[in-house]
Design a protein around this motif. Structure first.
Motif, PDB file in Angstrom:
ATOM      1  N   ASP A  71       0.994  -1.130   0.609  1.00  0.00           N
ATOM      2  CA  ASP A  71       0.114   0.033   0.008  1.00  0.00           C
ATOM      3  C   ASP A  71       0.727   0.932  -0.036  1.00  0.00           C
ATOM      4  OD1 ASP A  71      -2.292   1.927   0.473  1.00  0.00           O
ATOM      5  OD2 ASP A  71      -2.384   1.658   2.548  1.00  0.00           O
ATOM      6  N   PHE A  72       0.469   1.577  -1.229  1.00  0.00           N
ATOM      7  CA  PHE A  72       2.132   3.176  -1.284  1.00  0.00           C
ATOM      8  C   PHE A  72       1.468   4.058  -0.529  1.00  0.00           C
ATOM      9  CE2 PHE A  72       2.675   1.141  -5.346  1.00  0.00           C
ATOM     10  CZ  PHE A  72       4.862   0.889  -5.289  1.00  0.00           C
ATOM     11  N   ALA A  73       0.179   3.832   0.305  1.00  0.00           N
ATOM     12  CA  ALA A  73      -0.084   5.432   0.471  1.00  0.00           C
ATOM     13  C   ALA A  73       0.383   5.299   1.817  1.00  0.00           C
ATOM     14  CB  ALA A  73      -1.758   5.304   0.783  1.00  0.00           C
ATOM     15  N   ALA A  74       0.838   3.797   2.661  1.00  0.00           N
ATOM     16  CA  ALA A  74       1.433   3.874   3.976  1.00  0.00           C
ATOM     17  C   ALA A  74       2.706   3.891   3.884  1.00  0.00           C
ATOM     18  CB  ALA A  74       0.692   2.633   4.379  1.00  0.00           C
ATOM     19  N   VAL A  75       3.520   3.817   2.333  1.00  0.00           N
ATOM     20  CA  VAL A  75       4.395   3.683   2.646  1.00  0.00           C
ATOM     21  C   VAL A  75       5.375   5.321   3.059  1.00  0.00           C
ATOM     22  CG1 VAL A  75       6.682   3.859   0.710  1.00  0.00           C
ATOM     23  CG2 VAL A  75       4.676   1.924   1.236  1.00  0.00           C
ATOM     24  N   ASP A  76       6.415   5.686   3.504  1.00  0.00           N
ATOM     25  CA  ASP A  76       7.124   6.669   3.506  1.00  0.00           C
ATOM     26  C   ASP A  76       8.561   7.037   2.724  1.00  0.00           C
ATOM     27  OD1 ASP A  76       5.533   7.360   6.004  1.00  0.00           O
ATOM     28  OD2 ASP A  76       6.809   6.793   7.218  1.00  0.00           O
ATOM     29  N   ARG A  77       9.249   6.038   2.720  1.00  0.00           N
ATOM     30  CA  ARG A  77      10.710   6.131   1.471  1.00  0.00           C
ATOM     31  C   ARG A  77      10.224   4.768   0.883  1.00  0.00           C
ATOM     32  NH1 ARG A  77      14.868   9.220   1.597  1.00  0.00           N
ATOM     33  NH2 ARG A  77      13.274  10.884   2.943  1.00  0.00           N
ATOM     34  N   ILE A  78      11.317   5.171   0.276  1.00  0.00           N
ATOM     35  CA  ILE A  78      11.829   4.219  -0.711  1.00  0.00           C
ATOM     36  C   ILE A  78      12.999   3.912  -0.553  1.00  0.00           C
ATOM     37  CG2 ILE A  78      11.608   2.345  -2.894  1.00  0.00           C
ATOM     38  CD1 ILE A  78       8.839   3.234  -3.041  1.00  0.00           C
ATOM     39  N   GLN A  79      13.654   2.638  -0.442  1.00  0.00           N
ATOM     40  CA  GLN A  79      15.139   2.402  -0.266  1.00  0.00           C
ATOM     41  C   GLN A  79      15.273   1.623  -1.341  1.00  0.00           C
ATOM     42  OE1 GLN A  79      17.656   3.805   1.512  1.00  0.00           O
ATOM     43  NE2 GLN A  79      18.642   2.966  -0.257  1.00  0.00           N
ATOM     44  N   ILE A  80      16.044   2.186  -2.489  1.00  0.00           N
ATOM     45  CA  ILE A  80      16.376   0.702  -3.708  1.00  0.00           C
ATOM     46  C   ILE A  80      17.412   0.165  -3.666  1.00  0.00           C
ATOM     47  CG2 ILE A  80      16.734   0.875  -5.979  1.00  0.00           C
ATOM     48  CD1 ILE A  80      14.136   1.933  -6.656  1.00  0.00           C
ATOM     49  N   ILE A  81      17.968  -0.435  -3.506  1.00  0.00           N
ATOM     50  CA  ILE A  81      19.098  -1.430  -3.280  1.00  0.00           C
ATOM     51  C   ILE A  81      19.335  -2.010  -5.203  1.00  0.00           C
ATOM     52  CG2 ILE A  81      21.050  -2.497  -1.742  1.00  0.00           C
ATOM     53  CD1 ILE A  81      18.285  -2.759   0.097  1.00  0.00           C
ATOM     54  N   ALA A  82      20.222  -2.006  -5.131  1.00  0.00           N
ATOM     55  CA  ALA A  82      21.183  -2.812  -6.246  1.00  0.00           C
ATOM     56  C   ALA A  82      22.895  -3.066  -6.450  1.00  0.00           C
ATOM     57  CB  ALA A  82      20.560  -2.426  -7.911  1.00  0.00           C
ATOM     58  N   CYS A  83      22.981  -3.858  -8.446  1.00  0.00           N
ATOM     59  CA  CYS A  83      24.597  -2.699  -8.474  1.00  0.00           C
ATOM     60  C   CYS A  83      24.090  -3.493  -9.744  1.00  0.00           C
ATOM     61  CB  CYS A  83      25.118  -4.620  -8.033  1.00  0.00           C
ATOM     62  SG  CYS A  83      25.403  -5.193  -6.365  1.00  0.00           S
ATOM     63  N   GLY A  84      25.414  -2.072 -10.782  1.00  0.00           N
ATOM     64  CA  GLY A  84      26.085  -2.426 -11.472  1.00  0.00           C
ATOM     65  C   GLY A  84      24.442  -1.403 -12.714  1.00  0.00           C
ATOM     66  N   THR A  85      24.519  -2.154 -14.337  1.00  0.00           N
ATOM     67  CA  THR A  85      22.930  -1.768 -14.527  1.00  0.00           C
ATOM     68  C   THR A  85      21.582  -1.877 -13.575  1.00  0.00           C
ATOM     69  OG1 THR A  85      24.326  -2.958 -16.402  1.00  0.00           O
ATOM     70  CG2 THR A  85      22.008  -2.617 -16.495  1.00  0.00           C
ATOM     71  N   ALA A  86      21.573  -2.255 -12.507  1.00  0.00           N
ATOM     72  CA  ALA A  86      20.491  -2.617 -11.798  1.00  0.00           C
ATOM     73  C   ALA A  86      20.384  -1.171 -11.056  1.00  0.00           C
ATOM     74  CB  ALA A  86      20.158  -3.329 -11.323  1.00  0.00           C
ATOM     75  N   PHE A  87      21.261  -0.976 -10.714  1.00  0.00           N
ATOM     76  CA  PHE A  87      21.833   0.306 -10.054  1.00  0.00           C
ATOM     77  C   PHE A  87      21.213   1.187 -10.780  1.00  0.00           C
ATOM     78  CE2 PHE A  87      24.778   3.758  -8.867  1.00  0.00           C
ATOM     79  CZ  PHE A  87      24.069   4.193  -7.668  1.00  0.00           C
ATOM     80  N   TYR A  88      21.828   1.621 -12.258  1.00  0.00           N
ATOM     81  CA  TYR A  88      21.380   2.141 -13.417  1.00  0.00           C
ATOM     82  C   TYR A  88      19.899   2.464 -13.152  1.00  0.00           C
ATOM     83  CZ  TYR A  88      26.263   3.297 -13.196  1.00  0.00           C
ATOM     84  OH  TYR A  88      27.356   3.153 -13.504  1.00  0.00           O
TER      85      TYR A  88
END
Ligand code: F6R
Length: 361
Positions: free
Chosen positions: A41-58
């Motif tokens: 439920d994105f309405a209840a989310v305060d922040r997104i933390q994306i974690i990845a390497c290399g191309t996935a990071f971009y």
């Protein structure tokens, strides 16, 4: 099987209209023009933390721009090998999102496991749906690129970007940032991506001609603003990986803070310049580079005004909605690396020193 293609990479680049279409259909409904409701439920989310390497990071960085712009949702993106060893300070309303083709990259997996142990909600944007990350995360956000054989990621990248852009629209709707009309317009724009990617594949001849020159260079700069900045870094990574030419991607506005010192007549500068709200800013950066003798290759729609200065070569890209520009412009960026590598005669599908899946740190 490679079929009529010379390399898996070439085949995979050409599969992107299908892989993007398939991935978008997971998140968006073409018939109703709506973003599908998500398990989080994105309405209840305060922040997104994306974690990845290399191309996935971009891909994650492109996602960040979309989550903040369309959903007003704060989003951080970090390289997994840094994230996992630096004791990041995370708040309880954060959702941790791992982005990975293989779903097995050691640093990304360890970061995901750590976030889960901290009590955070976790999700994984992965292409291998039976992978460790797919199993570990609370929510699986699949990409549908199909098996990717070429070591240099292409269709998995655009599938990741497709998923993240569609999720950003879904988040915008859930958070009341996007009304019904805008939702329909954004969904329509996203579903135009497969056709425009196919159109971008027609840039083949123009790109091949540029690649003849790039193959002679020892250094190449990629420039872009907005979502084109992470794509510029992705372009530089792709060129490094398969042609072994040194390349860097920069935010066009950073140029005058240092990298402009690298500009000379031997260093090609590839500018990714869709007609968006920052086009004029990018164009004036290019005029500055051209004035210093840098050979500029501007990838932009034919309808975009020409920047001042001699020595600016243009490559015509399809006109597109700014939301999907990272998907459309990924194609010339990939083809540029591909044809430069072919020209140099390197092993495109198996570049030296690289492995498809990095399961050790
Ligand atoms: C570059 C490339 C790598 C991968 C990275 C993460 O072309 O393929 O940078 O993107 O090793 O791999 P995954 O996505 O499997 O976690």
């Amino acid at each position: 099987e490679k079929g009529a293609y010379r390399h898996f990479m070439e085949k995979e680049v050409h599969e992107q209209p299908d892989s993007v279409q398939h991935t978008l259909s997971e998140y968006l409904d073409l018939v109703t023009g709506a973003a599908k409701t998500q398990a989080i439920d994105f309405a209840a989310v305060d922040r997104i933390q994306i974690i990845a390497c290399g191309t996935a990071f971009y891909a994650g960085q492109i996602g960040k721009y979309a989550f903040e712009k369309y959903a007003g949702l704060p989003c951080d993106v970090e390289i997994a090998s840094e994230f996992r060893y630096r004791s990041p300070a995370l708040t309880p309303g954060t959702v941790a999102v791992a982005v990975s083709q293989s779903g097995e990259t050691a640093d990304t997996l360890a970061s995901l496991t750590w976030c889960k142990a901290q009590g955070l909600k976790t999700a994984a944007v992965v292409n291998v749906h039976t992978s460790s990350m797919a199993r570990e995360a609370d929510v699986l956000w699949p990409t549908h690129a199909g098996p990717e054989i070429g070591v240099a990621s292409t269709k998995a990248f655009t599938a990741q970007v497709s998923a993240l852009l569609a999720l950003a629209v879904a988040a915008g709707v859930a958070r009341g940032r996007i009304g019904a009309d805008e939702e329909a317009a954004l969904v329509k724009a996203l579903f135009e991506a497969p056709r425009l990617i196919a159109e971008a594949l027609q840039m083949d001849g123009q790109i091949r001609a540029i690649a003849q020159d790039l193959a002679k260079a020892t250094d190449v700069l990629f420039l872009g603003r907005g979502a084109m900045f992470p794509l510029a870094m992705e372009g530089a990574l792709k060129l490094k990986e398969i042609s072994y030419i040194h390349a860097e991607g920069y935010a066009a506005g950073e140029l005058k803070h240092g990298p402009i010192a690298l500009v000379d007549e031997k260093t090609p500068i590839i500018a990714l310049a869709p007609l968006d709200e920052v086009f004029e800013k990018t164009a004036s950066n290019l005029a500055e580079v051209a004035a210093r003798g840098g050979p500029v290759i501007m990838i932009a729609p034919a309808t975009a005004p020409a920047p001042h200065g001699d020595g600016i070569r243009r490559v015509d890209a399809p006109d597109c909605h700014p939301l999907i520009a990272p998907l459309v412009y990924a194609v010339p960026v990939q083809l540029l690396a591909y044809y430069t590598a072919v020209q140099k005669g390197t092993d495109v599908d198996q570049p030296r020193n690289l492995a498809k899946s990095v399961t050790v740190e």
